[in-house]
Each structure stands twice: as C-alpha cells, then as structure tokens.
Design a protein around this motif. Structure first.
Motif, PDB file in Angstrom:
ATOM      1  N   ASP A 138       0.834  -1.203   0.000  1.00 25.32           N
ATOM      2  CA  ASP A 138       0.000   0.000   0.000  1.00 25.32           C
ATOM      3  C   ASP A 138       0.871   1.256   0.000  1.00 25.32           C
ATOM      4  O   ASP A 138       0.622   2.213  -0.742  1.00 25.32           O
ATOM      5  CB  ASP A 138      -0.906  -0.042   1.238  1.00 25.32           C
ATOM      6  N   ILE A 139       1.912   1.240   0.815  1.00 21.32           N
ATOM      7  CA  ILE A 139       2.803   2.399   0.936  1.00 21.32           C
ATOM      8  C   ILE A 139       3.596   2.622  -0.348  1.00 21.32           C
ATOM      9  O   ILE A 139       3.848   3.757  -0.761  1.00 21.32           O
ATOM     10  CB  ILE A 139       3.766   2.193   2.128  1.00 21.32           C
ATOM     11  N   LYS A 140       3.998   1.513  -1.002  1.00 20.75           N
ATOM     12  CA  LYS A 140       4.850   1.597  -2.196  1.00 20.75           C
ATOM     13  C   LYS A 140       4.111   2.117  -3.427  1.00 20.75           C
ATOM     14  O   LYS A 140       4.738   2.533  -4.402  1.00 20.75           O
ATOM     15  CB  LYS A 140       5.415   0.207  -2.524  1.00 20.75           C
ATOM     16  N   THR A 141       2.777   2.084  -3.414  1.00 17.74           N
ATOM     17  CA  THR A 141       2.008   2.391  -4.631  1.00 17.74           C
ATOM     18  C   THR A 141       0.967   3.467  -4.343  1.00 17.74           C
ATOM     19  O   THR A 141      -0.171   3.168  -3.998  1.00 17.74           O
ATOM     20  CB  THR A 141       1.300   1.125  -5.141  1.00 17.74           C
ATOM     21  N   THR A 142       1.358   4.714  -4.501  1.00 17.38           N
ATOM     22  CA  THR A 142       0.427   5.808  -4.232  1.00 17.38           C
ATOM     23  C   THR A 142       0.056   6.599  -5.487  1.00 17.38           C
ATOM     24  O   THR A 142      -0.931   7.333  -5.483  1.00 17.38           O
ATOM     25  CB  THR A 142       1.029   6.772  -3.186  1.00 17.38           C
ATOM     26  N   GLN A 143       0.838   6.442  -6.559  1.00 12.79           N
ATOM     27  CA  GLN A 143       0.557   7.136  -7.813  1.00 12.79           C
ATOM     28  C   GLN A 143      -0.128   6.194  -8.800  1.00 12.79           C
ATOM     29  O   GLN A 143       0.037   4.967  -8.729  1.00 12.79           O
ATOM     30  CB  GLN A 143       1.853   7.668  -8.428  1.00 12.79           C
ATOM     31  N   TYR A 144      -0.874   6.740  -9.751  1.00 10.40           N
ATOM     32  CA  TYR A 144      -1.605   5.931 -10.731  1.00 10.40           C
ATOM     33  C   TYR A 144      -0.693   4.959 -11.463  1.00 10.40           C
ATOM     34  O   TYR A 144      -0.983   3.759 -11.558  1.00 10.40           O
ATOM     35  CB  TYR A 144      -2.317   6.845 -11.734  1.00 10.40           C
ATOM     36  N   TYR A 145       0.445   5.460 -11.970  1.00  6.60           N
ATOM     37  CA  TYR A 145       1.335   4.592 -12.757  1.00  6.60           C
ATOM     38  C   TYR A 145       1.954   3.504 -11.876  1.00  6.60           C
ATOM     39  O   TYR A 145       2.220   2.389 -12.335  1.00  6.60           O
ATOM     40  CB  TYR A 145       2.415   5.424 -13.457  1.00  6.60           C
ATOM     41  N   GLU A 146       2.205   3.809 -10.588  1.00  7.50           N
ATOM     42  CA  GLU A 146       2.752   2.803  -9.678  1.00  7.50           C
ATOM     43  C   GLU A 146       1.729   1.687  -9.429  1.00  7.50           C
ATOM     44  O   GLU A 146       2.076   0.501  -9.405  1.00  7.50           O
ATOM     45  CB  GLU A 146       3.135   3.453  -8.346  1.00  7.50           C
ATOM     46  N   ILE A 147       0.482   2.087  -9.271  1.00 10.04           N
ATOM     47  CA  ILE A 147      -0.586   1.111  -9.044  1.00 10.04           C
ATOM     48  C   ILE A 147      -0.750   0.204 -10.258  1.00 10.04           C
ATOM     49  O   ILE A 147      -0.810  -1.020 -10.141  1.00 10.04           O
ATOM     50  CB  ILE A 147      -1.909   1.830  -8.715  1.00 10.04           C
TER      51      ILE A 147
END
Length: 660
Positions: A138-147
């Motif tokens: 959850d912490i590692k993926t906060t931006q659209y492209y990261e998700i």
C-alpha cells in the motif's frame, strides 16, 4: 426523494464483535449525504439485532437480509443492485473509517473525472484498535502509474477503502466464480480495460487484522497459492473474450514467475521433508540402541517439554506444575537455550530428571534425530503423558506419538505466535490448559474463526495460576511525604516496553514527584541511557526472601506491556499489598478494577501511557489515604483469588489420568 451522492456498501457475516464501531465510523462522517447499504449475509450471531437497532435510529441505513450465507462477492452484488448514489464507497464490518474519509474521496472523484476508482492508504490495527503497522504494498504504490505497474504482480489496493463510480461498479460487478480475492480480480479487470485506479496518499481507514478477518485468514492459509489461482481465473476469463491487452500479458508473465517460485518452494519442501524423515528414522534407530543399554523400566511415563529454565514468571509456574507430581519421577526437557539456568533448581525437587536438549533442537537435522530418540522412549510405554508449554518442539512430536499417549498443552497467553503454530495440531491435543479467562476466550474465538470442530473447544480447561499470599495484610509503614517506591519485576523483552518505565521515571523527576523506580530483572539494556540515572537496577533475583522483601517495601507495581496474560509478578505484588498501575491488556482488566484495587491505563500511544501513569503517580504521592486503601484492596483481592489451594490437585488429576 432525491438520490444520495454516495452509497456506502458493507457486507457482514457474524461480525457482532466489531460491527458497532464500523457502523458508527460511517454514521459519524463529516460528509452526510449518503445511504448506508448493509447486507447481512446469513449471520447467526447477534449481528441482525445490532443492525436493526441502528437502522431504527438512522434512516440512511438500508438493510438487506440474506437467509443463507452466499459469500462476500454475491452479497456485495446484491447491494450493488439497489445502490442509487453516484459513487459507491466500500466498507468492511470490522474496520474503522476516519471521519473525513468520504468527504476527501468525493472531492477527489469530482475533481478527477477520468478516475474510476479512488482508494486510500490504510493503517493496520489489532483487535483492540491499536495501530500495529502498515501494509507495505500500500505504501509503495500511491501514484496511478505505480498502481497500474504493480497490480499484475500483487494486490496493492485495500478493498474497504475504495470509492468507485456506481456505473462502473454495476457494469463489472464482483466475480462470484473467484473463490478468494474477488477485489483483486476486479482491479485486474478494470485495469485491463483501461479504467483508472488512483489513491489518496493519506491514511483514511484503519484495517483490522484479527483471527476472524478475511485478510488474516488469507494471509495465514496459502496466500501465494490463492494469488496464483486468482490470476489464472482472471486470464482464463479474458481469453474467452478474445480481447487481450498488454496489461494481461504482464499478468501472465508474473503468473509464470509466481508459479516457478511456488513450485521451487514445494520441491524444496519435499526434499527437506525427505531428509527430515530420514533423520527421524536414524533417531529411532539410536533410541532402540539406547533402550537396550539403559534399563527402560526406570524411566517415568510422564514427559514435560518446556522452553527455558531461566528467570521468569512462566518458568516459576512450570516448576510448580512439575513439583505437583514430583513423586511420580517425571522427565523434564528444556528445548531452547536459556539466558541462564538460575531457575533450574526449582525443577530439581524430588526425583525429577532433567534433560537440556536445546543444543540438539537448535541444529536442524540433530533436531530430528533428537525427536526420533525421544519418540522411541515415549512410545515404548503402554500409557504415557506428554505435557508441553509454550513449546513448538512439543507440537512437532505429536504426529509421531501412539494413540495411547495422553497429550496435554499449556498456553499462557495469545500474541506470541504459538497459538497459530499449534493450529494444525489441535485435533491431536487431548487437553489444552489455559491460565486465564482472556486466553480461554481468545482460543475459542480462534477455533470458531478457523472453522475448527466445536468438540475440540470442549477440551480447553481453565486452571488459574497461584501465588503465596501472607495470612495477614503487610502494612506499609510509610511517612506521609516519604518517596514512593515504584517497582517493576520482569524481563526486558520487547513486548514488556520497559523503556517506557524509564521515561516515566524521568518525567516524574522533572515534575518533582517523590518516587524511586526499582527495576528487578535483566532490564538494564531495555532502558534508554538518558533515563537510567533515575532508576535503580536490582538485576535478576532468585532468592524468594530477597524478592519478598522488595515487594514488602514497594508501594506501586508498574507494568507497560503491549500484551500479557496475567503476569505472575503482578499477582505476587498484589499479594504483598503493592498497588498496580498497569496497562489494560490481556486478562489484567478481569482482576484490576480501576481506582478500587489499582489503576488501569488504556493501551494507547506510548506518549499517552507515559503521561497517564505520571498523573496517577502524582495523585498517589499527594493522596496517601487513597494509596493505603488501594493497597489493602489489592491484598484482599489476592487473598481471595490468587491462593488457589486446588492448583496441584487440578494438574495431578489431568496428568495422572493418562497413566492410570
């Protein structure tokens, strides 16, 4: 009647324990234009009654009752059918939404029309609502492209945090053919078709991890295999549509990677299992030779397996149990390396034979040879008793014991991990002894959560611990303005949080509270450098007379642990009229009544605990009359509840039934 802006969707099945807190966290949102659709998925506990009560008080709540449990995907689809808001916000029946959650998510969706789903970050909480950590993905993926880049590997979206456009939710719905991660399947389908999943980089929901939660059960029972199956079903369904995308290809690549890791793990497991069996067989062979060398009839049919013989409350209890049947010449095995052997003498009364096998147990394949030898000696008896306490080695023995061997397990408290390790062996345990009512409740809840046959819960027996209590109240002869003696007795392990006691001592000094902090045990390193000058370190004490004298001179017993059962040191302190100032954890609230025989402090943040205890010590230093009253009440409670004259007879009955 105008349609609400948001439909909050929550499914619940037998969620009585945390349901009220979840409902109220939604009803108390700063944004109020919503309908709250709650689907009762065939609950058999008091859930229906709780829901009806709330619905009668708030007309925003819409109840859907399903008579027979359908599962979360089908239940949520029922809710989707009746949802009328522009957006749907998900919620789980054991979580807590922060007050501004809906407001912030709605504002985000209105400002970002291309976004189909917006999630938030979560904090993980335990069954008491204490924050215990955060979800790494959850912490590692906060931006659209990261998700979007991460989802083909693993899920990184917390389902109960999402707000989704209603039109999108009704178009896709939940896949009822997915047996496990229906939410992850939905995110994959949305991303595959180009829908945007975004996230507010702020914690807006507390996600509870406990033995009854879906997340916990998934983590505890083959998450890798379930992740593989979810991706496989998703790809199978996509292939049927003949509309594959580059995103689907990435899911396939990571599926192959997951499969290779899973298969490699299985191969490693089977190789290890083969060697394990080989070395256990070798242990059998050595055991047979030893049995011929040594006269077997001289050995007792009662075998105890304890982890340690160093100084500790649990070790005192274990020694008391052994001494209850010392006349039967039991064999005692210590399976882990003790910090010291200062309590070994407590086990050596009578004709008890002691074996420290920690050296062998801690070396992998010697561990299995050792198991084989011990199994041979146990199974030779026509009737025998194997008693384990806080002991993983004991659980590993169970599968190899003959059916005529009585198996007894002792569990002091939840939270150390052994309650999970023991789950596969529940059916092989004849009697499970617990030492306090909180552990009894926790164990029964765990059985229910994992669908364990209720008959095994009937094997749980409560035998509370005992301490020696003086016949007469030990009057504290203290002058009115004399400094308070604040005592801690115990280990310096992480869960005890002894560093907080050091910080309390420092704050009391700054506040000019007349208090001397005395710490007994191996705790010097647990206290911060800056706080040590305000503490007196007595070290480890093995002499009962010396420890009793310290109890007699103490005024207050302080405890800051994050988890406990019912500590023996607390019982001993109360037996000497020492007033408990303790954190409200484990079985402690069963015995300590706030401002009657002690003080209970909420298990909040460390700063809150420090400040609360400082205020209590300030009050007791100024109100010696209250201190004396609490002291007498603490002693009286110990006199009435901690003597336990039937302690030995209870253990003798359970143990000796196995050899009679």
């Amino acid at each position: 009647m105008s349609k609400p802006k948001v439909s909050v969707l929550m499914s619940v099945y037998n969620g009585e324990r945390y349901l009220r807190e979840a409902i109220e966290s939604i009803l108390n949102q700063t944004f109020t234009d919503f309908e709250f659709i709650i689907i009762d998925d065939g609950s058999t506990d008091s859930t229906p009654k709780i829901l009806t009560s709330y619905a009668s008080k708030d007309n925003r709540i819409r109840l859907i009752r399903i008579e027979k449990n359908l599962g979360i995907a089908a239940a949520l689809n029922k809710g989707l059918e009746v949802a009328s808001g522009k957006y749907i916000a998900r919620m789980d029946a054991d979580d807590i939404s922060l007050p501004n959650r809906l407001s912030m998510q709605l504002d985000y969706m209105e400002k970002n029309s291309s976004c189909s789903v917006v999630a938030t970050r979560i904090a993980l909480i335990d069954n008491k609502g204490n924050i215990i950590g955060y979800w790494r993905e959850d912490i590692k993926t906060t931006q659209y492209y990261e998700i979007r880049n991460f989802l083909p590997r693993k899920n990184c979206i917390a389902h109960p945090t999402v707000m989704i456009k209603t039109a999108i939710a009704k178009k896709y719905t939940y896949n009822e053919n997915q047996p496990y991660a229906q939410d992850y399947d939905l995110w994959l389908r949305l991303c595959s078709n180009g829908e945007r999943i975004e996230k507010i980089n702020e914690v807006l929901l507390y996600h509870r991890i406990h033995p009854i939660s879906v997340t916990y059960l998934t983590i505890s029972s083959g998450a890798e295999r379930k992740n593989i199956k979810t991706k496989a079903i998703f790809l199978r369904d996509k292939i049927k549509t003949r509309k594959l995308t580059f995103f689907d290809l990435r899911v396939f690549i990571f599926l192959l990677q997951d499969l290779s890791i899973f298969i490699a793990g299985k191969i490693k497991y089977y190789i290890y299992s083969g060697f394990k069996k080989l070395f256990i067989f070798l242990g059998y062979f050595i055991g047979l030779i030893l049995r011929r060398i040594f006269p077997f009839k001289s050995y007792s049919p009662i075998f105890f397996f304890f982890p340690f013989c160093h100084i500790g409350g649990a070790e005192k209890i274990h020694a008391d149990i052994v001494n209850c049947i010392a006349d039967k010449k039991p064999l005692v095995f210590f399976t882990k390396k003790s910090k010291n052997t200062k309590f070994k003498y407590l086990f050596q009364r009578g004709n008890v034979k002691i074996f420290d096998i920690s050296l062998f147990v801690n070396i992998r394949f010697l561990h299995h040879i050792c198991m084989g030898i011990i199994i041979i000696f146990i199974n030779k008896h026509s009737k025998a008793v194997v008693f384990g306490a806080n002991n993983e080695f004991f659980y590993k023995l169970l599968s190899y014991l003959k059916s005529n061997i009585r198996r007894i397990d002792l569990l002091h408290a939840f939270g150390g991990g052994l309650e999970e390790i023991s789950l596969p062996f529940v059916s092989q345990i004849d009697i499970r002894i617990v030492t306090n009512t909180k552990t009894l409740t926790d164990l029964k809840e765990q059985y229910q959560a994992y669908g364990i046959n209720p008959k095994f819960a009937d094997r749980i027996v409560l035998i509370e611990n005992k301490v020696k209590v003086p016949n007469n109240y030990p009057v504290k002869k203290k002058k009115e303005k004399e400094e308070l003696k604040v005592l801690y007795v115990g280990r310096g392990s992480k869960e005890k949080r002894v560093h907080l006691i050091g910080e309390i001592a420092t704050q009391c000094n700054k506040a000019r509270i007349p208090a001397r902090f005395i710490l007994v045990g191996d705790v010097y390193e647990a206290v911060k450098d800056k706080d040590r000058k305000f503490c007196i370190f007595e070290g480890e004490i093995t002499e009962h007379e010396k420890l009793n004298k310290i109890y007699e001179e103490a005024d207050i017993f302080i405890l800051t642990s994050e988890r406990e059962g019912l500590p023996l040191a607390l019982m001993e302190a109360m037996a000497h009229g020492v007033v408990p100032v303790v954190v409200k954890v484990g079985d402690i609230p069963t015995h300590i009544k706030n401002r009657f025989n002690g003080f209970l402090v909420e298990n909040g943040s460390e700063k809150e605990i420090i400040n609360s205890m400082e205020k209590i010590l300030q009050e007791l230093s100024m109100n010696r009359s209250l201190l004396r009253t609490l002291s007498f009440n603490a002693y009286q409670y110990a006199l009435n509840h901690f003597r336990k004259p039937n302690f030995c007879s209870a253990y003798r009955k359970i143990i000796l039934e196995g050899i009679c």
